[in-house]
Design a protein around this motif. Structure first.
Motif, short mmCIF file in Angstrom:
data_model
loop_
_atom_site.label_atom_id
_atom_site.label_comp_id
_atom_site.label_asym_id
_atom_site.label_seq_id
_atom_site.Cartn_x
_atom_site.Cartn_y
_atom_site.Cartn_z
N ARG A 1 0.82 -1.19 0.00
CA ARG A 1 0.00 0.00 0.00
C ARG A 1 0.87 1.25 0.00
NH1 ARG A 1 -4.93 -0.99 2.37
NH2 ARG A 1 -4.87 0.96 3.55
N SER A 2 0.31 2.33 -0.52
CA SER A 2 1.00 3.61 -0.44
C SER A 2 0.70 4.23 0.91
CB SER A 2 0.52 4.53 -1.58
OG SER A 2 -0.88 4.73 -1.49
N GLY A 3 1.34 5.33 1.22
CA GLY A 3 1.10 6.00 2.49
C GLY A 3 2.41 6.45 3.12
N VAL A 4 2.31 7.13 4.25
CA VAL A 4 3.48 7.67 4.92
C VAL A 4 4.41 6.53 5.34
CG1 VAL A 4 4.31 8.97 6.90
CG2 VAL A 4 2.20 9.67 5.75
N GLY A 5 5.65 6.60 4.90
CA GLY A 5 6.65 5.62 5.28
C GLY A 5 6.64 4.33 4.50
N ALA A 6 5.60 4.07 3.71
CA ALA A 6 5.50 2.79 3.00
C ALA A 6 6.66 2.65 2.01
CB ALA A 6 4.17 2.70 2.27
N GLY A 7 7.46 1.61 2.19
CA GLY A 7 8.58 1.36 1.31
C GLY A 7 9.80 2.21 1.58
N THR A 8 9.75 3.02 2.64
CA THR A 8 10.89 3.87 2.97
C THR A 8 11.49 3.55 4.34
OG1 THR A 8 9.49 5.60 3.93
CG2 THR A 8 9.97 5.75 1.58
#
Length: 336
Positions: A214-221
């Protein structure tokens, strides 16, 4: 896991610690063989010239500072037998590795390696969700141990008898939504999904199709606790604390070592002046992660905080699920 791991230096608010490290490294948890109450974080450093793997143990010195002490060196660590070599070397040094590769539930997979060339296996531990796609059970040799960990050397199998699982990247929700908008097959799936269904009936789509990044704050980072990979968000549920603050429970999975985590995040900044947030991370087994995702999926617009005050039952379920589970990381911050 008796004490928590700090992702960054709280004294300096920096992610940089004294010392050096190689381009590739992992973190694992160790337990002292002569005293199982003693555990410590260790770091695996990989060198190319000459090829070797060095294990360093984290020690707390006076003042609470962290010091890495070299423990052992494994020359020419490449190959399928690295897991066994590492376990034996650690045992000779008086330590036991607490990771998936030393767990009795871990079933090695044939011809399946992580991007760091580490062996992968499938966790055979099952939970409340009956359907369990093999792809979601994959865990790296060095994925962090969970509450279900049991001592063992993994279920060692021959290469011929080990199942072959092709590990593909987890599909992303944005890509799937784009597919549903612009392709005929995707539009058909959207149309069929809009049909009225009796209350309580879930979609017939398999879990292998439903679990997406999912996308969103912090996703994948956000960084993984076990390796240099980044963790991706698979689902989130926003609830309200007794004080009225927003509390979000979310499931995450590392893109590189496939470790699952549960994040418990409380925002107090709407109620307080110090912009305080509190965050806890827990390690989940694949079966536990799917169990939490099943609860989240049964809540309409689960990640949206607008109706968080109506989800007391789901919040209590999450708290009961966590129970006395050991905390992997606990941070309280003022400001963002």
């Amino acid at each position: 896991m008796s004490d928590t791991y700090q992702l960054f230096n709280l004294a300096t608010m920096s992610g940089v610690f004294p010392g050096t490290r190689t381009m590739v490294y992992q973190r694992v948890r160790l337990r002292l063989l002569r005293d199982e109450q003693v555990t410590a974080w260790a770091r695996l450093l990989w060198y190319d010239d000459p090829p070797s793997c060095v294990v360093e143990v984290e020690e707390r010195v006076d003042g609470g500072d962290v010091q890495m002490t070299p423990l052992l060196r494994i020359p020419d660590p490449g190959g399928a037998g690295f897991g066994s070599t590492l376990r034996e070397a650690l045992a000779a040094a008086g330590w036991q590795m607490l990771a998936c590769g030393s767990c009795a539930h871990w079933q090695p997979l044939a011809a399946a390696l992580t991007s760091e060339r580490l062996a992968t296996g499938a966790c055979d531990q099952r939970g409340a969700v009956e359907e369990f796609p093999p792809l979601l059970a994959v865990q790296s040799l060095l994925a962090l141990s969970c509450r279900q960990w049991q001592p063992g050397a993994g279920q060692i199998q021959t290469q011929a008898s080990s199942p072959v699982v092709e590990i593909a990247p987890m599909p992303k929700r944005a890509e799937r939504e784009s597919d549903e908008r612009w392709t005929l097959a995707g539009q058909m799936r959207r149309w069929l999904g809009r049909k009225e269904k009796p209350a309580g009936e879930t979609a017939s789509t398999s879990w292998a199709d439903r679990v997406v990044e999912r996308s969103g704050v912090g996703a994948g980072t956000e960084p993984c606790f076990a390796c240099q990979g980044r963790i991706a968000n698979l689902g989130a549920l926003a609830v309200a604390t007794p004080e009225g603050d927003k509390q979000t429970f979310s499931v995450w999975r590392c893109r590189q070592c496939y470790t699952y985590y549960l994040n418990d995040w409380i925002d107090r900044w709407e109620r307080t002046d110090n912009l305080e947030t509190e965050e806890r991370y827990y390690r989940l087994s694949p079966a536990e992660a799917l169990e939490v995702l099943a609860v989240i999926e049964n809540v309409v617009h689960a990640e949206h905080p607008a109706r968080r005050h109506e989800r007391d039952a789901q919040r209590q379920w999450m708290l009961d699920f966590l129970g006395s589970r050991p905390v992997l990381s606990h941070q309280i911050r003022q400001g963002r």
